[in-house]
Scaffold this motif. Sequence first.
Motif, PDB file in Angstrom:
ATOM      1  N   ALA A   1     -11.432  -0.389 -11.090  1.00 37.04           N
ATOM      2  CA  ALA A   1     -10.480   0.590 -10.557  1.00 37.04           C
ATOM      3  C   ALA A   1     -10.553   1.896 -11.338  1.00 37.04           C
ATOM      4  O   ALA A   1     -10.527   2.988 -10.750  1.00 37.04           O
ATOM      5  CB  ALA A   1      -9.063   0.024 -10.611  1.00 37.04           C
TER       6      ALA A   1
ATOM      7  N   PHE B   1      -6.544   3.780  -5.363  1.00 37.20           N
ATOM      8  CA  PHE B   1      -6.825   2.365  -5.599  1.00 37.20           C
ATOM      9  C   PHE B   1      -5.502   1.611  -5.696  1.00 37.20           C
ATOM     10  O   PHE B   1      -4.657   1.940  -6.534  1.00 37.20           O
ATOM     11  CB  PHE B   1      -7.622   2.162  -6.897  1.00 37.20           C
ATOM     12  N   ILE B   2      -5.335   0.577  -4.841  1.00 40.17           N
ATOM     13  CA  ILE B   2      -4.144  -0.268  -4.890  1.00 40.17           C
ATOM     14  C   ILE B   2      -4.509  -1.545  -5.627  1.00 40.17           C
ATOM     15  O   ILE B   2      -5.413  -2.282  -5.205  1.00 40.17           O
ATOM     16  CB  ILE B   2      -3.615  -0.604  -3.483  1.00 40.17           C
ATOM     17  N   PHE B   3      -3.791  -1.817  -6.702  1.00 42.22           N
ATOM     18  CA  PHE B   3      -4.113  -2.947  -7.581  1.00 42.22           C
ATOM     19  C   PHE B   3      -3.072  -4.053  -7.406  1.00 42.22           C
ATOM     20  O   PHE B   3      -1.900  -3.863  -7.698  1.00 42.22           O
ATOM     21  CB  PHE B   3      -4.118  -2.482  -9.043  1.00 42.22           C
TER      22      PHE B   3
ATOM     23  N   LEU C   1      -2.473  -5.937  -4.381  1.00 41.82           N
ATOM     24  CA  LEU C   1      -1.867  -5.964  -3.046  1.00 41.82           C
ATOM     25  C   LEU C   1      -1.567  -7.409  -2.621  1.00 41.82           C
ATOM     26  O   LEU C   1      -2.366  -8.303  -2.847  1.00 41.82           O
ATOM     27  CB  LEU C   1      -2.851  -5.320  -2.068  1.00 41.82           C
TER      28      LEU C   1
ATOM     29  N   ARG D   1      -9.625   2.044  -2.059  1.00 45.41           N
ATOM     30  CA  ARG D   1     -10.076   0.695  -2.385  1.00 45.41           C
ATOM     31  C   ARG D   1      -8.905  -0.121  -2.921  1.00 45.41           C
ATOM     32  O   ARG D   1      -7.887   0.438  -3.314  1.00 45.41           O
ATOM     33  CB  ARG D   1     -11.224   0.728  -3.400  1.00 45.41           C
ATOM     34  N   TYR D   2      -9.076  -1.439  -2.956  1.00 53.11           N
ATOM     35  CA  TYR D   2      -7.974  -2.310  -3.376  1.00 53.11           C
ATOM     36  C   TYR D   2      -8.504  -3.652  -3.836  1.00 53.11           C
ATOM     37  O   TYR D   2      -9.655  -4.023  -3.594  1.00 53.11           O
ATOM     38  CB  TYR D   2      -7.001  -2.508  -2.211  1.00 53.11           C
ATOM     39  N   ASN D   3      -7.658  -4.382  -4.519  1.00 56.57           N
ATOM     40  CA  ASN D   3      -7.839  -5.811  -4.699  1.00 56.57           C
ATOM     41  C   ASN D   3      -6.502  -6.471  -4.382  1.00 56.57           C
ATOM     42  O   ASN D   3      -5.494  -5.778  -4.186  1.00 56.57           O
ATOM     43  CB  ASN D   3      -8.336  -6.157  -6.109  1.00 56.57           C
ATOM     44  N   THR D   4      -6.485  -7.786  -4.306  1.00 57.00           N
ATOM     45  CA  THR D   4      -5.232  -8.463  -3.962  1.00 57.00           C
ATOM     46  C   THR D   4      -4.735  -9.342  -5.113  1.00 57.00           C
ATOM     47  O   THR D   4      -5.517  -9.818  -5.939  1.00 57.00           O
ATOM     48  CB  THR D   4      -5.381  -9.347  -2.700  1.00 57.00           C
TER      49      THR D   4
ATOM     50  N   THR E   1       0.982  -7.006   3.958  1.00 55.87           N
ATOM     51  CA  THR E   1       0.100  -5.921   4.397  1.00 55.87           C
ATOM     52  C   THR E   1      -0.226  -6.136   5.865  1.00 55.87           C
ATOM     53  O   THR E   1      -0.784  -7.177   6.244  1.00 55.87           O
ATOM     54  CB  THR E   1      -1.199  -5.902   3.570  1.00 55.87           C
TER      55      THR E   1
ATOM     56  N   LEU F   1      -7.321   0.693   4.719  1.00 58.30           N
ATOM     57  CA  LEU F   1      -8.116  -0.121   3.800  1.00 58.30           C
ATOM     58  C   LEU F   1      -9.572  -0.255   4.223  1.00 58.30           C
ATOM     59  O   LEU F   1     -10.369  -0.924   3.571  1.00 58.30           O
ATOM     60  CB  LEU F   1      -7.469  -1.492   3.614  1.00 58.30           C
TER      61      LEU F   1
ATOM     62  N   THR G   1       0.824  -1.217   0.000  1.00 55.78           N
ATOM     63  CA  THR G   1       0.000   0.000   0.000  1.00 55.78           C
ATOM     64  C   THR G   1       0.853   1.260   0.000  1.00 55.78           C
ATOM     65  O   THR G   1       0.408   2.309  -0.463  1.00 55.78           O
ATOM     66  CB  THR G   1      -0.898   0.057   1.252  1.00 55.78           C
TER      67      THR G   1
END
Length: 340
Positions: free
Chosen positions: A256, A209-211, A213, A234-237, A218, A227, A182
């Motif tokens: 995103a 937006f973290i793409f 992760l 927002r994020y995805n992993t 984390t 988060l 992040t």
Amino acid sequence: MSKLVLFNSNQLNNIIKKREGEIKFGERIKLLTAFDDIYGKLKNLDVKYVLIGLPEDVGVFANLGNTGTNKAWESTIKILLNTQHNQENNGNNVLILGYLDFSEELKTCSKLSQDSNKDLKKSRQIVENIDKEVTNIIFNIVKAGKTPIIIGGGHNNAYGNIKGTSLALNKKINVVNFDAHTDFRALEGRHSGNGFSYAFAEGFLNRYFIFGLHKNYTSQAIFDTALNAKKRIRYNTFEELEVEKILKYKPQMKKALKFISKTNFGIEIDCDAIINIPSSAKTPSGFSVSKTRQFVSYFASNKNAKYLHVCEAAPTPKTATQVGKLITYLITDFIRANES
């Protein structure tokens, strides 16, 4: 602009390997020849993209990471200028501005130890000075109506990119970050792990937006705080996308983009997220180069994309050419998609 070193025609001619019947990218790019009134010159120059190098790794050192990110600019420029200029890869709309000279900062940092709290504090103070220089050059490029492409250095420079762009546009900006981390660590003094948290806290970063992760890297504190701010972060992993296959890549890019593209946004690419790329935190489990290129092209095609930053690559003499080729692909993908 005291740290700016302009890229000149002598350097250009020494790098370009001319070949009969071909035109190299470097034979069509533009250069500045004088330091006076950089903003005015940029504003009046008929180019859209301005390349600037940030050869430093102080921010990585200050974050207890592996140094070497100061080599990425040199590795990239040698490859970029020798790619083909053609109907699909046009250099006419590009200015190679040069790089910010952080040699004194690097020299000072080389005498410090990551095992000393006093030395870490000093290195983080140096990063604050680097922030000012990066903010200033990005501000001038964006204020002149150009699109900066920023190469090299640690991810600490995201702060200067965001702040400089925000000040030039006189509004907060959004960011999409292709990253295993992040970089939203505590406000404990500036380093490569908290560029976004500082920009967020100081009012320059709006939506983030973290793409991709990585779950393993984390902290629970980040999950509990940053988060959870779903209206703005927002994020995805990576695991959801590539291991568990719960999420699909293209729909997630679309999601995103919808989140960040209603206003101006920056594209941040951390090479730590790409599998087996020499970087400050090289990973054996990451996105492919092809998916990274697809990501850059997809987001660059939106009219509100305001900059590209490729960071954290740490080439060695053996890997310099491959790293230079990687970053060159990302630069040219960005330009092609953004122009069209």
